[in-house]
Scaffold this active site. Structure first.
Site, PDB file in Angstrom:
ATOM      1  N   TYR A   1      -9.848  14.774  -5.612  1.00  0.00           N
ATOM      2  CA  TYR A   1      -9.032  14.059  -6.622  1.00  0.00           C
ATOM      3  C   TYR A   1      -8.013  15.251  -7.339  1.00  0.00           C
ATOM      4  O   TYR A   1      -6.921  15.277  -7.401  1.00  0.00           O
ATOM      5  CB  TYR A   1      -9.864  13.552  -7.646  1.00  0.00           C
ATOM      6  CG  TYR A   1      -8.994  12.777  -8.858  1.00  0.00           C
ATOM      7  CD1 TYR A   1      -8.448  11.466  -8.635  1.00  0.00           C
ATOM      8  CD2 TYR A   1      -8.889  13.518 -10.028  1.00  0.00           C
ATOM      9  CE1 TYR A   1      -7.737  10.847  -9.714  1.00  0.00           C
ATOM     10  CE2 TYR A   1      -8.060  12.951 -11.112  1.00  0.00           C
ATOM     11  CZ  TYR A   1      -7.571  11.539 -10.870  1.00  0.00           C
ATOM     12  OH  TYR A   1      -6.851  10.908 -11.895  1.00  0.00           O
TER      13      TYR A   1
ATOM     14  N   ASP B   1       0.856  -0.996   0.017  1.00  0.00           N
ATOM     15  CA  ASP B   1      -0.157   0.039  -0.026  1.00  0.00           C
ATOM     16  C   ASP B   1       0.959   1.167  -0.026  1.00  0.00           C
ATOM     17  O   ASP B   1       1.736   1.221   1.041  1.00  0.00           O
ATOM     18  CB  ASP B   1      -0.944  -0.176   1.187  1.00  0.00           C
ATOM     19  CG  ASP B   1      -1.783   1.222   1.400  1.00  0.00           C
ATOM     20  OD1 ASP B   1      -1.618   2.088   0.667  1.00  0.00           O
ATOM     21  OD2 ASP B   1      -2.824   1.120   2.138  1.00  0.00           O
TER      22      ASP B   1
END
Ligand code: NAP
Length: 266
Positions: free
Chosen positions: A164, A64
């Site tokens: 985003y 991750d």
């Protein structure tokens, strides 16, 4: 001579889409690849098969990229397999869309953690390894290359995706500042900003005819991009062909950033 012969590249999020495209294009140019994935082991294996078909070598590491220990382990595994790391493409990224009023703080924080903090974590590990090893002239003029995956939404505001767009705008200044700081060590830092590329992240748009037509109105070059388009740009940015390019964000977008709404007099 292949452009990345004997170099080793870590490509985060290469179990799918753009990362997979970059892994294949870099392998074609002779790079050893660390394929990184989070949840899709199957996708990582598919990337490995494609790399084998072009005669490349690769390893697969689950990590991750928002977790420093996991990233550090990914670098260790890669160095163990191939000796060092020459190129890092920080490509892993997600969307967690909602209108601003509906967006939870968790959707904000977890996206920033992956899309922006992950860039910091990967670049830090990359810089440490590049500095430890220094320049190897037979392989490259630079001590190392970092390529951050941004988006046209680093400069195009995007309603319904504020987490985003903000993460990608952050990458724009991250890359400039890091390139300024690391230039003296001969470490190159640049970004790629793709437009609309056919991947899992946006399949609901390009699979549906009406949405696809609407999307094409935003692309002067009148086609949706393929992962390979970004892969080829990444090869150039990682190779000595771009040795004097530092701190830049390159838009690979079929002209999406050209204000297409003004193409017919506005
Ligand atoms: N497609 C576009 O139109 C477009 C346009 C501009 C920018 N981009 C950027 O391009 C990058 C790749 O996107 P894509 O379109 O190829 O999407 P995708 O097909 O959904 O691939 C995303 C990749 O990121 C990985 N990933 C997600 N979170 C991760 C984490 N925490 N740690 C490690 N890996 C993680 C995924 O791994 P698993 O699948 O294994 O979980 C997958 O390999 C993203 O940064 C995206 O913002 C895409």
């Amino acid at each position: 001579m292949k452009k990345l012969e004997n170099q080793t590249a870590i490509i985060t999020g290469s179990s799918s889409g753009i990362g997979q495209g970059i892994a294949i294009e870099m392998a074609k140019e002779g790079a050893n690849i660390c394929i990184n994935y989070l949840s899709s082991e199957e996708g990582a294996e598919e990337t490995q098969e494609e790399i084998e078909k072009v005669g490349g070598k690769s390893i697969i590491v689950q990590a991750d990229t928002s977790k420093p220990k996991e990233v550090s382990n990914m670098f260790e595994q890669t160095i163990k397999a191939f000796g060092t790391v020459d190129i890092v493409v920080s490509n892993a990224g997600v969307q967690k869309d909602a209108s601003f009023l509906d967006m939870s703080i968790d959707d904000w924080k977890s996206l920033i953690d992956i899309n922006l903090n992950g860039q910091f974590i990967c670049a830090k590990e990359a810089a440490k390894e590049f500095l430890r090893r220094g320049i190897v002239e037979e392989r490259s003029k630079a001590a190392g290359k970092i390529i951050c995956m941004s988006s046209v939404h680093d400069i195009i505001p995007w309603g319904g995706h504020i987490n985003y767009a903000t993460s990608k705008a952050g990458i724009l200044m991250f890359v400039k500042t890091l390139a300024q700081e690391l230039g003296k060590h001969k470490i190159r830092v640049n970004a790629l900003s793709p437009g609309a590329i056919k991947t899992k992240i946006n399949e609901e748009v390009w699979k549906d005819e009406e949405s696809r037509e609407k999307l094409l109105e935003l692309i002067p070059y009148q086609r949706i991009g393929e992962p390979e388009d970004i892969g080829k740009a990444a090869v150039w940015l990682a190779s000595d062909d771009s040795d004097y390019v530092q701190g830049q964000t390159i838009y690979v977008d079929g002209g999406m950033t050209l204000y297409p709404g003004f193409s017919d007099n506005g």
